[in-house]
Design an enzyme around this catalytic site. Structure first.
Site, PDB file in Angstrom:
ATOM      1  N   ILE A 126       0.822  -1.218   0.000  1.00 47.76           N
ATOM      2  CA  ILE A 126       0.000   0.000   0.000  1.00 47.76           C
ATOM      3  C   ILE A 126       0.849   1.258   0.000  1.00 47.76           C
ATOM      4  CG2 ILE A 126      -2.106  -0.974   0.998  1.00 47.76           C
ATOM      5  CD1 ILE A 126      -1.179  -0.121   3.733  1.00 47.76           C
ATOM      6  N   GLY A 127       2.150   1.109   0.158  1.00 47.24           N
ATOM      7  CA  GLY A 127       2.982   2.301   0.155  1.00 47.24           C
ATOM      8  C   GLY A 127       4.441   1.939  -0.001  1.00 47.24           C
ATOM      9  N   GLY A 167       8.374   3.952   0.576  1.00 45.46           N
ATOM     10  CA  GLY A 167       9.163   5.136   0.872  1.00 45.46           C
ATOM     11  C   GLY A 167      10.602   4.885   0.488  1.00 45.46           C
ATOM     12  N   GLY A 168      11.483   5.744   0.942  1.00 39.81           N
ATOM     13  CA  GLY A 168      12.881   5.618   0.605  1.00 39.81           C
ATOM     14  C   GLY A 168      13.517   4.365   1.176  1.00 39.81           C
ATOM     15  N   VAL A 198       5.403  -0.596   2.690  1.00 42.27           N
ATOM     16  CA  VAL A 198       4.284  -0.772   3.610  1.00 42.27           C
ATOM     17  C   VAL A 198       3.238  -1.666   2.945  1.00 42.27           C
ATOM     18  CG1 VAL A 198       2.500   0.394   4.960  1.00 42.27           C
ATOM     19  CG2 VAL A 198       4.732   1.482   4.647  1.00 42.27           C
ATOM     20  N   LYS A 253       5.095  -2.287   8.042  1.00 45.20           N
ATOM     21  CA  LYS A 253       6.169  -1.511   7.423  1.00 45.20           C
ATOM     22  C   LYS A 253       7.467  -2.297   7.545  1.00 45.20           C
ATOM     23  CE  LYS A 253       8.266   3.102   7.502  1.00 45.20           C
ATOM     24  NZ  LYS A 253       8.114   4.476   8.007  1.00 45.20           N
ATOM     25  N   ASP A 310       9.439  14.949  10.103  1.00 43.33           N
ATOM     26  CA  ASP A 310       9.029  14.682   8.715  1.00 43.33           C
ATOM     27  C   ASP A 310       7.526  14.934   8.539  1.00 43.33           C
ATOM     28  OD1 ASP A 310       9.470  14.014   6.078  1.00 43.33           O
ATOM     29  OD2 ASP A 310       9.534  11.847   6.419  1.00 43.33           O
TER      30      ASP A 310
HETATM   31  P1  ADP Z   1       8.408   6.158   4.709  1.00 48.21           P
HETATM   32  O1  ADP Z   1       9.170   6.372   5.975  1.00 48.21           O
HETATM   33  O2  ADP Z   1       9.162   5.289   3.765  1.00 48.21           O
HETATM   34  O3  ADP Z   1       7.916   7.445   4.114  1.00 48.21           O
HETATM   35  P2  ADP Z   1       5.700   5.688   5.664  1.00 48.21           P
HETATM   36  O4  ADP Z   1       5.552   5.146   7.035  1.00 48.21           O
HETATM   37  O5  ADP Z   1       5.410   7.133   5.487  1.00 48.21           O
HETATM   38  O6  ADP Z   1       7.127   5.270   5.091  1.00 48.21           O
HETATM   39  O7  ADP Z   1       4.761   4.845   4.690  1.00 48.21           O
HETATM   40  C1  ADP Z   1       4.814   5.025   3.278  1.00 48.21           C
HETATM   41  C2  ADP Z   1       3.398   5.085   2.726  1.00 48.21           C
HETATM   42  O8  ADP Z   1       2.678   3.889   3.071  1.00 48.21           O
HETATM   43  C3  ADP Z   1       2.545   6.212   3.297  1.00 48.21           C
HETATM   44  O9  ADP Z   1       2.770   7.434   2.635  1.00 48.21           O
HETATM   45  C4  ADP Z   1       1.145   5.651   3.080  1.00 48.21           C
HETATM   46  O10 ADP Z   1       0.749   5.804   1.727  1.00 48.21           O
HETATM   47  C5  ADP Z   1       1.319   4.170   3.372  1.00 48.21           C
HETATM   48  N1  ADP Z   1       1.051   3.862   4.800  1.00 48.21           N
HETATM   49  C6  ADP Z   1       1.949   3.899   5.801  1.00 48.21           C
HETATM   50  N2  ADP Z   1       1.405   3.562   6.983  1.00 48.21           N
HETATM   51  C7  ADP Z   1       0.116   3.302   6.740  1.00 48.21           C
HETATM   52  C8  ADP Z   1      -0.999   2.903   7.574  1.00 48.21           C
HETATM   53  N3  ADP Z   1      -0.845   2.720   8.897  1.00 48.21           N
HETATM   54  N4  ADP Z   1      -2.202   2.741   6.984  1.00 48.21           N
HETATM   55  C9  ADP Z   1      -2.339   2.928   5.645  1.00 48.21           C
HETATM   56  N5  ADP Z   1      -1.345   3.314   4.809  1.00 48.21           N
HETATM   57  C10 ADP Z   1      -0.127   3.505   5.336  1.00 48.21           C
HETATM   58 MG    MG Z   2       6.531   8.715   5.019  1.00 44.88          MG
HETATM   59 MG    MG Z   3       9.688   8.043   6.881  1.00 46.94          MG
END
Ligand code: ADP
Ligand code: MG
Ligand code: MG
Length: 251
Positions: free
Chosen positions: A13-14, A16-17, A21, A36, A129
């Site tokens: 669903i996601g 990042g760097g 997720v 994650k 962040d």
């Molecule tokens: P990063 O540190 O790599 O930015 P994030 O924790 O922000 O990682 O997660 C990346 C993406 O995953 C988020 O921008 C979102 O789209 C999705 N995501 C993260 N956590 C959740 C959650 N608890 N529920 C739904 N989507 C999530």
């Molecule tokens: Mg993030």
């Molecule tokens: Mg982050």
């Protein structure tokens, strides 16, 4: 499909760097969660640091902070974090860049994020962040701040020369760009978000270097140049939170 700890990974669903997720389901309880997973294995010292940070965040219980449910280390080197799943995704997904929000709606979101940050700061945790990508909407429409702190450990332990950093310059306080983040840096980042929602445009635009230079040296345009219907009080509030000197922001 892939399994991590007690969780079956359903779909990504996601991304990042440093982490991916996934939507996951507890194999016994059947509950849905967000998983994650770092996509790099860490040295054991970094795993320890990551775990310490996860412990801090797990201790934060607030209605506007994503609840951390579990933490584990796969294959002795790949930390993963289990969080409550926010079904409606991020505010970046809900509100495309360049969208101007009605002030009442913007303020409702900002109030929830300010409450979350105030709570974290009282626990001596700086988010570092704050941006719409890290704000999640729950099923009930509650706004949840996520991606807490963990980033800092990863920044320290892996490498910082990643393109992911560039996207974040847009919200970075001058003192954070100079390597000295503090609670007031989160206030500055939230004020950039406020500016973006109220004006439909961020205060500083351009390449990473251009945006960084403006955070350090350029006064933001008054908000009412972009949106004349905003009240002078609202404009002043955002501009105070955008002060270059953290001591001149709100306590
Ligand atoms: P990063 O540190 O790599 O930015 P994030 O924790 O922000 O990682 O997660 C990346 C993406 O995953 C988020 O921008 C979102 O789209 C999705 N995501 C993260 N956590 C959740 C959650 N608890 N529920 C739904 N989507 C999530
Ligand atoms: Mg993030
Ligand atoms: Mg982050």
């Amino acid at each position: 499909g892939r399994r991590i700890g007690h969780y079956q990974l359903i779909r990504q669903i996601g991304k990042g760097g440093f982490a991916e997720v996934y939507l996951g389901r507890h194999i016994h309880l059947q509950t849905l969660v967000a998983v994650k997973v770092l996509h790099t294995s860490l040295q054991s010292s970094a795993v320890k640091k990551f775990r310490r940070e996860a412990q801090l965040v797990a201790g934060l219980r607030h209605p506007n902070i994503v609840q951390v449910l579990d933490f584990g280390v796969a294959d002795e080197a790949i930390p993963y974090l289990i969080m409550e799943y926010a079904q409606k995704g991020t505010l970046r997904q809900q509100i495309p860049s360049g969208t101007r929000l009605a002030p009442t709606r913007a303020l409702a979101y900002l109030e929830q994020m300010a409450a979350a940050l105030d709570f974290a700061h009282q626990a001596r945790i700086v988010h570092r962040d704050v941006k719409p990508e890290n704000m999640l909407l729950s099923d009930s429409g509650q706004l949840l701040l996520s991606d807490f702190g963990i980033a800092t450990v990863i920044f320290d332990s892996i490498n910082t020369a990643t393109p992911d950093v560039a996207g974040t310059a847009a919200y970075m306080a001058p003192e954070q760009l100079r390597g000295k983040p503090q609670p007031a840096s989160d206030q500055y980042a939230l004020a950039v978000v406020a500016y973006e929602w109220l004006c439909g445009v961020r205060p500083f635009r351009g390449s990473f270097a251009e945006v960084a230079a403006q955070h350090l040296h350029t006064a933001p345009q008054p908000l009412r140049r972009h949106n004349p219907r905003l009240s002078p009080e609202l404009e002043e509030t955002v501009l105070i939170a955008l002060s270059k000197n953290p001591a001149q922001r709100f306590p």
